[in-house]
Write an enzyme that holds these catalytic residues in place. Structure first.
Site, PDB file in Angstrom:
ATOM      1  NE  ARG A 161      -3.468  -2.312   2.863  1.00 33.66           N
ATOM      2  CZ  ARG A 161      -3.140  -3.435   3.473  1.00 33.66           C
ATOM      3  NH1 ARG A 161      -1.922  -3.571   3.988  1.00 33.66           N
ATOM      4  NH2 ARG A 161      -4.016  -4.413   3.582  1.00 33.66           N
TER       5      ARG A 161
ATOM      6  CE  LYS B  58      -6.072  -1.021   5.153  1.00 33.02           C
ATOM      7  NZ  LYS B  58      -7.395  -1.299   4.546  1.00 33.02           N
TER       8      LYS B  58
ATOM      9  CG  HIS C  97      -5.371   0.446  -3.973  1.00 33.20           C
ATOM     10  ND1 HIS C  97      -4.670   0.387  -2.778  1.00 33.20           N
ATOM     11  CD2 HIS C  97      -6.356  -0.482  -3.861  1.00 33.20           C
ATOM     12  CE1 HIS C  97      -5.214  -0.516  -1.987  1.00 33.20           C
ATOM     13  NE2 HIS C  97      -6.225  -1.065  -2.613  1.00 33.20           N
TER      14      HIS C  97
ATOM     15  NE  ARG D 134      -3.211  -3.604  -1.441  1.00 35.71           N
ATOM     16  CZ  ARG D 134      -2.611  -4.365  -0.530  1.00 35.71           C
ATOM     17  NH1 ARG D 134      -1.291  -4.466  -0.529  1.00 35.71           N
ATOM     18  NH2 ARG D 134      -3.307  -5.015   0.374  1.00 35.71           N
TER      19      ARG D 134
ATOM     20  CG  HIS E 228      -5.704  -8.820   1.226  1.00 36.54           C
ATOM     21  ND1 HIS E 228      -5.829  -9.272  -0.069  1.00 36.54           N
ATOM     22  CD2 HIS E 228      -5.671  -7.462   1.137  1.00 36.54           C
ATOM     23  CE1 HIS E 228      -5.876  -8.248  -0.895  1.00 36.54           C
ATOM     24  NE2 HIS E 228      -5.785  -7.140  -0.179  1.00 36.54           N
TER      25      HIS E 228
ATOM     26  CE1 TYR F 228      -6.289  -6.989  -6.700  1.00 37.97           C
ATOM     27  CE2 TYR F 228      -6.305  -8.153  -4.612  1.00 37.97           C
ATOM     28  CZ  TYR F 228      -6.235  -6.975  -5.326  1.00 37.97           C
ATOM     29  OH  TYR F 228      -6.115  -5.778  -4.659  1.00 37.97           O
TER      30      TYR F 228
END
Length: 298
Positions: A150, A174, A244, A247, A270, A279
């Site tokens: 990110r 995150k 993004h 990404r 994730h 994806y």
């Protein structure tokens, strides 16, 4: 009702390690709900019931907010009321049966391998003159595409987070979760060149930041986005925009190349495999498009 809200925001920041941006988003959503509840007759947190929440959500929908925004606001309220029950501020959870519209799941725009090659070649040519910013831009885009990290993770990197011997970077994602992400030789070569050119931009407060802005401070997310947007716009044949998109492109190319879903999930950081599965749909759509164009009986 400000006191329980502030308690919940502290819980998000300190207890769950949410970023300042995420905490601000929760605060905005909950201020909207609590304000509407007060106007609807709630004088305290215990006065909020399902009917008030549904009326608030209905007014939000009528104001033209998107499905994704409504879903996010609903999730914020559910988290808040569930926390309030655990803390003993509410006896029952009024948001347990609060529904929200499902998000539209748009397939992300991704680059084809040839577009990626042209983009990176164009950046490399622009850096031939040795301008430190141009050299930085090559390393920045190469690393984003190589790793799928990110933009917030990219600008947070320090020099010591890069292991050129092992061809890996240490990323803080995150929820303050740390992970190690590999990259390839093109990104490594671009980083080596940037680390040499970086000295020309260093100032007293540059610190250990890997990527620096023109004035020598740590590169910000907006500057990184502008760099990527400029590189993508220069292609002239894609609607992809922002970091993004790189990404998305990295994840899709990994799956196209045979990487397994769990590995891609780990690389992208994730928490849920369902997020990574998006994806696979992109890869299937690309395969279908190629089939229709190439097969005489399609």
């Amino acid at each position: 009702m400000r006191e329980p809200l502030e308690g919940f925001l502290r819980h998000l920041e300190l207890g769950r390690g949410r970023s300042p941006h995420t905490v601000r988003a929760y605060e905005g959503d909950l201020v909207s709900m609590l304000g509407a509840a007060e106007q609807d007759g709630a004088g305290a947190l215990k006065d909020i019931d399902l009917a008030k929440l549904r009326r608030w959500l209905g007014r939000q929908s009528e104001s033209g907010l998107s499905r994704s925004t409504l879903a996010r606001r609903t999730a914020a309220v559910r988290s808040f009321t569930a926390w309030a029950v655990r803390e003993g501020l509410l006896e029952t959870d009024p948001a347990l049966r609060l529904g929200s519209p499902k998000r539209h799941q748009h397939l992300p725009e991704v680059l084809h391998a040839e577009q990626t090659r042209r983009m990176l070649s164009g950046l490399a040519e622009a850096a031939d003159g040795g301008d430190p910013v141009a050299v930085r831009d090559v390393a920045l885009v190469e690393l984003l595409y190589a790793t799928g990290i990110r933009v917030s993770e990219l600008v947070g990197l320090d020099i010591d987070d890069v292991d050129l011997g092992a061809l890996t970077i240490r990323v803080l994602g995150k929820g303050n979760k740390e992970r190690t992400v590999p990259f390839g030789l093109p990104a490594a070569n671009a980083l080596v060149r940037w680390l040499g050119a970086r000295r020309a931009l260093v100032i007293a407060n540059s610190g250990s930041a890997l990527f620096l802005g023109r004035r020598g401070g740590r590169l910000g997310q907006r500057q990184a986005r502008e760099t990527v947007d400029s590189a993508l716009h220069g292609l002239g044949d894609t609607a992809a925009s922002g970091p993004h998109a790189l990404r998305h492109t990295a994840a899709t190319h990994l799956l196209d190349g045979g990487a397994d879903l769990r590995s891609v999930q780990e690389l992208l950081g994730h928490s849920s495999l369902a997020t990574t599965q998006l994806y696979t749909h992109v890869s299937v759509e690309r395969l279908r498009s190629s089939y229709v164009q190439a097969h005489p009986r399609a």
